[in-house]
Design a protein around this motif. Structure first.
Motif, PDB file in Angstrom:
ATOM      1  N   PHE A   1       0.695  -1.187   0.020  1.00  0.00           N
ATOM      2  CA  PHE A   1       0.062  -0.025   0.155  1.00  0.00           C
ATOM      3  C   PHE A   1       0.702   1.307  -0.010  1.00  0.00           C
ATOM      4  CE2 PHE A   1       0.978  -0.839   4.525  1.00  0.00           C
ATOM      5  CZ  PHE A   1       1.158   0.388   5.014  1.00  0.00           C
ATOM      6  N   LEU A   2       2.257   1.182   0.489  1.00  0.00           N
ATOM      7  CA  LEU A   2       2.920   2.229   0.569  1.00  0.00           C
ATOM      8  C   LEU A   2       3.011   2.799  -1.102  1.00  0.00           C
ATOM      9  CD1 LEU A   2       5.582   0.969   3.060  1.00  0.00           C
ATOM     10  CD2 LEU A   2       3.830   2.934   3.434  1.00  0.00           C
ATOM     11  N   GLY A   3       3.167   1.933  -1.991  1.00  0.00           N
ATOM     12  CA  GLY A   3       3.466   2.302  -3.427  1.00  0.00           C
ATOM     13  C   GLY A   3       4.886   2.954  -3.689  1.00  0.00           C
ATOM     14  N   PHE A   4       5.171   3.257  -4.832  1.00  0.00           N
ATOM     15  CA  PHE A   4       6.587   3.908  -5.294  1.00  0.00           C
ATOM     16  C   PHE A   4       6.418   5.241  -5.103  1.00  0.00           C
ATOM     17  CE2 PHE A   4       6.378   0.213  -8.032  1.00  0.00           C
ATOM     18  CZ  PHE A   4       7.572  -0.046  -8.286  1.00  0.00           C
ATOM     19  N   GLY A   5       7.858   5.754  -4.417  1.00  0.00           N
ATOM     20  CA  GLY A   5       8.088   7.043  -4.035  1.00  0.00           C
ATOM     21  C   GLY A   5       8.513   6.971  -2.601  1.00  0.00           C
ATOM     22  N   GLN A   6       8.591   7.984  -2.151  1.00  0.00           N
ATOM     23  CA  GLN A   6       9.166   8.366  -0.746  1.00  0.00           C
ATOM     24  C   GLN A   6       8.927   7.581   0.490  1.00  0.00           C
ATOM     25  OE1 GLN A   6       9.838  12.745   0.026  1.00  0.00           O
ATOM     26  NE2 GLN A   6      11.030  12.858  -1.783  1.00  0.00           N
ATOM     27  N   PRO A   7       7.758   7.339   0.715  1.00  0.00           N
ATOM     28  CA  PRO A   7       7.211   6.424   1.872  1.00  0.00           C
ATOM     29  C   PRO A   7       7.637   5.247   1.972  1.00  0.00           C
ATOM     30  CG  PRO A   7       5.160   7.609   1.044  1.00  0.00           C
ATOM     31  CD  PRO A   7       6.423   7.841  -0.204  1.00  0.00           C
ATOM     32  N   ALA A   8       7.682   4.439   0.786  1.00  0.00           N
ATOM     33  CA  ALA A   8       8.390   3.084   0.812  1.00  0.00           C
ATOM     34  C   ALA A   8       9.947   3.288   1.189  1.00  0.00           C
ATOM     35  CB  ALA A   8       8.321   2.324  -0.513  1.00  0.00           C
ATOM     36  N   VAL A   9      10.650   4.439   0.588  1.00  0.00           N
ATOM     37  CA  VAL A   9      11.956   4.439   0.866  1.00  0.00           C
ATOM     38  C   VAL A   9      12.157   4.759   2.498  1.00  0.00           C
ATOM     39  CG1 VAL A   9      13.829   6.078   0.273  1.00  0.00           C
ATOM     40  CG2 VAL A   9      12.350   5.180  -1.487  1.00  0.00           C
ATOM     41  N   VAL A  10      11.462   5.689   2.881  1.00  0.00           N
ATOM     42  CA  VAL A  10      11.891   5.975   4.266  1.00  0.00           C
ATOM     43  C   VAL A  10      11.561   4.872   5.283  1.00  0.00           C
ATOM     44  CG1 VAL A  10      10.299   7.397   6.046  1.00  0.00           C
ATOM     45  CG2 VAL A  10      10.872   8.387   4.099  1.00  0.00           C
ATOM     46  N   VAL A  11      10.466   4.106   4.946  1.00  0.00           N
ATOM     47  CA  VAL A  11      10.274   2.763   5.929  1.00  0.00           C
ATOM     48  C   VAL A  11      11.558   1.649   5.506  1.00  0.00           C
ATOM     49  CG1 VAL A  11       8.733   0.504   5.956  1.00  0.00           C
ATOM     50  CG2 VAL A  11       7.817   3.056   5.728  1.00  0.00           C
ATOM     51  N   ALA A  12      12.014   1.507   4.343  1.00  0.00           N
ATOM     52  CA  ALA A  12      13.327   0.957   4.405  1.00  0.00           C
ATOM     53  C   ALA A  12      14.355   1.222   4.637  1.00  0.00           C
ATOM     54  CB  ALA A  12      13.250   0.448   2.371  1.00  0.00           C
ATOM     55  N   LEU A  13      14.681   2.456   4.850  1.00  0.00           N
ATOM     56  CA  LEU A  13      15.640   3.182   5.041  1.00  0.00           C
ATOM     57  C   LEU A  13      15.649   3.174   6.911  1.00  0.00           C
ATOM     58  CD1 LEU A  13      16.648   6.043   2.856  1.00  0.00           C
ATOM     59  CD2 LEU A  13      17.784   3.844   2.914  1.00  0.00           C
ATOM     60  N   ALA A  14      14.435   3.085   7.242  1.00  0.00           N
ATOM     61  CA  ALA A  14      14.323   3.147   8.655  1.00  0.00           C
ATOM     62  C   ALA A  14      14.601   1.782   9.212  1.00  0.00           C
ATOM     63  CB  ALA A  14      12.833   3.404   9.123  1.00  0.00           C
ATOM     64  N   VAL A  15      14.378   0.633   8.561  1.00  0.00           N
ATOM     65  CA  VAL A  15      14.362  -0.727   9.057  1.00  0.00           C
ATOM     66  C   VAL A  15      16.101  -0.967   9.022  1.00  0.00           C
ATOM     67  CG1 VAL A  15      14.406  -3.307   8.211  1.00  0.00           C
ATOM     68  CG2 VAL A  15      12.450  -1.857   8.033  1.00  0.00           C
ATOM     69  N   PHE A  16      16.644   0.076   8.161  1.00  0.00           N
ATOM     70  CA  PHE A  16      18.183  -0.271   8.247  1.00  0.00           C
ATOM     71  C   PHE A  16      18.851   0.458   9.119  1.00  0.00           C
ATOM     72  CE2 PHE A  16      22.303   0.867   5.998  1.00  0.00           C
ATOM     73  CZ  PHE A  16      22.797  -0.314   6.010  1.00  0.00           C
ATOM     74  N   ALA A  17      18.148   1.449   9.752  1.00  0.00           N
ATOM     75  CA  ALA A  17      18.569   2.303  10.839  1.00  0.00           C
ATOM     76  C   ALA A  17      18.446   1.575  12.270  1.00  0.00           C
ATOM     77  CB  ALA A  17      18.102   3.650  10.720  1.00  0.00           C
ATOM     78  N   VAL A  18      17.596   0.584  12.033  1.00  0.00           N
ATOM     79  CA  VAL A  18      17.172   0.376  13.478  1.00  0.00           C
ATOM     80  C   VAL A  18      18.188  -0.650  14.267  1.00  0.00           C
ATOM     81  CG1 VAL A  18      15.922  -1.933  14.421  1.00  0.00           C
ATOM     82  CG2 VAL A  18      14.727   0.143  13.137  1.00  0.00           C
ATOM     83  N   PRO A  19      19.140  -1.436  13.449  1.00  0.00           N
ATOM     84  CA  PRO A  19      19.998  -2.206  14.364  1.00  0.00           C
ATOM     85  C   PRO A  19      20.975  -1.475  15.234  1.00  0.00           C
ATOM     86  CG  PRO A  19      19.837  -3.186  12.091  1.00  0.00           C
ATOM     87  CD  PRO A  19      19.137  -1.883  12.399  1.00  0.00           C
ATOM     88  N   PRO A  20      21.919  -0.394  14.828  1.00  0.00           N
ATOM     89  CA  PRO A  20      22.572   0.394  15.747  1.00  0.00           C
ATOM     90  C   PRO A  20      21.865   1.067  16.878  1.00  0.00           C
ATOM     91  CG  PRO A  20      22.539   1.644  13.600  1.00  0.00           C
ATOM     92  CD  PRO A  20      21.851   0.100  13.536  1.00  0.00           C
ATOM     93  N   LEU A  21      20.676   1.661  16.303  1.00  0.00           N
ATOM     94  CA  LEU A  21      19.596   2.395  17.390  1.00  0.00           C
ATOM     95  C   LEU A  21      19.243   1.414  18.445  1.00  0.00           C
ATOM     96  CD1 LEU A  21      17.690   4.457  14.998  1.00  0.00           C
ATOM     97  CD2 LEU A  21      19.498   5.396  16.347  1.00  0.00           C
ATOM     98  N   LEU A  22      18.816   0.427  18.042  1.00  0.00           N
ATOM     99  CA  LEU A  22      18.155  -0.514  19.045  1.00  0.00           C
ATOM    100  C   LEU A  22      19.477  -1.290  20.098  1.00  0.00           C
ATOM    101  CD1 LEU A  22      15.900  -2.392  20.160  1.00  0.00           C
ATOM    102  CD2 LEU A  22      16.430  -3.958  18.331  1.00  0.00           C
ATOM    103  N   ALA A  23      20.425  -1.656  19.332  1.00  0.00           N
ATOM    104  CA  ALA A  23      21.434  -2.175  20.211  1.00  0.00           C
ATOM    105  C   ALA A  23      22.189  -1.303  20.965  1.00  0.00           C
ATOM    106  CB  ALA A  23      22.532  -2.922  19.364  1.00  0.00           C
ATOM    107  N   ASN A  24      22.321  -0.243  20.766  1.00  0.00           N
ATOM    108  CA  ASN A  24      23.096   0.946  21.579  1.00  0.00           C
ATOM    109  C   ASN A  24      22.180   1.429  22.779  1.00  0.00           C
ATOM    110  OD1 ASN A  24      25.362   0.718  20.432  1.00  0.00           O
ATOM    111  ND2 ASN A  24      25.359   2.699  19.542  1.00  0.00           N
TER     112      ASN A  24
END
Length: 240
Positions: free
Chosen positions: A85-108
């Protein structure tokens, strides 16, 4: 001209900066994507990491989440999420990048709370503080070096990875690289290099600025912990 000379010429052309869809427009898109993704990652990872660290029962879960999110290729997420439902464009990109940001944020966040001295917790409880008050008034302030290190690592990684946004019509500086690949290599090689330099330069600038901010928000007695946090952030990024 060789591609490097072409890149220098391309970067020194004012029209490449100011035209619609030029460097300034793409830079704004890149920054907005990165900021939104890191903030979304913080909203998810920090409360979870701090609470699990406070309870002391989430070490295995933190490791699992970090490993799973690190194992998912960002490009794969960028390919799959636009089909939802996110479709092409910035919303999907933001979610994908947020997933990538989670490991160092969560672990620390988790590690930052767990490293708080047990005597400090006991003293706070002896003063009548509740569990939530101990977390907010004692553990959270002492975890600042770890939170700052995780934020710095996540931000730099997201900025570098956001170049992939162009593959799903997300914009950003990666659009410059993609446009260069759309040209004949003899004509577009310089533009490809220029786009790569812009992404790398932005990531390095963010690293330097956040290093200064991290130092400013970390009290002097906690700076050795900050250095340990930076090492832990690198370890979490490399392999959980």
């Amino acid at each position: 001209m060789n591609p490097i000379e072409q890149a220098v010429v391309w970067l020194n052309d004012p029209l490449n900066w100011t035209n619609p869809g030029g460097i300034l427009d793409r830079l704004g898109e890149h920054l907005s994507l990165s900021v939104a993704a890191v903030l979304l990652g913080c909203l998810v990872a920090w409360p979870l990491g701090l609470w699990l660290g406070h309870t002391g029962r989430g070490g295995g879960l933190v490791l699992l989440i970090s490993n799973v999110t690190l194992a998912i290729p960002t490009l794969a997420l960028l390919t799959i999420l636009p089909l939802t439902f996110l479709g092409f464009g910035q919303p999907a990109v933001v979610v994908a990048l947020a997933v990538f940001a989670v490991p160092p944020l969560l672990a620390n966040a988790y590690t930052g709370v767990r490293q708080v001295d047990l005597e400090a917790r006991d003293a706070a409880r002896g003063m009548g503080l509740s569990g939530g008050q101990v977390l907010r008034r004692v553990e959270l302030p002492l975890a600042v070096p770890y939170l700052a290190a995780g934020f710095r690592t996540a931000t730099v990684q997201v900025i570098a990875t956001a170049a992939l946004a162009s593959f799903v019509d997300g914009g950003g500086l990666g659009q410059i690289i993609r446009a260069g690949f759309g040209l004949d290599i003899a004509a577009g090689g310089g533009q490809i290099i220029a786009g790569g330099v812009l992404v790398a330069g932005l990531a390095v600038l963010a690293e330097l600025l956040l290093a200064v901010v991290e130092r400013q928000v970390t009290p002097g007695p906690l700076r050795p912990a900050r250095r340990r946090a930076n090492r832990r952030a690198a370890d979490a990024t490399a392999g959980g």
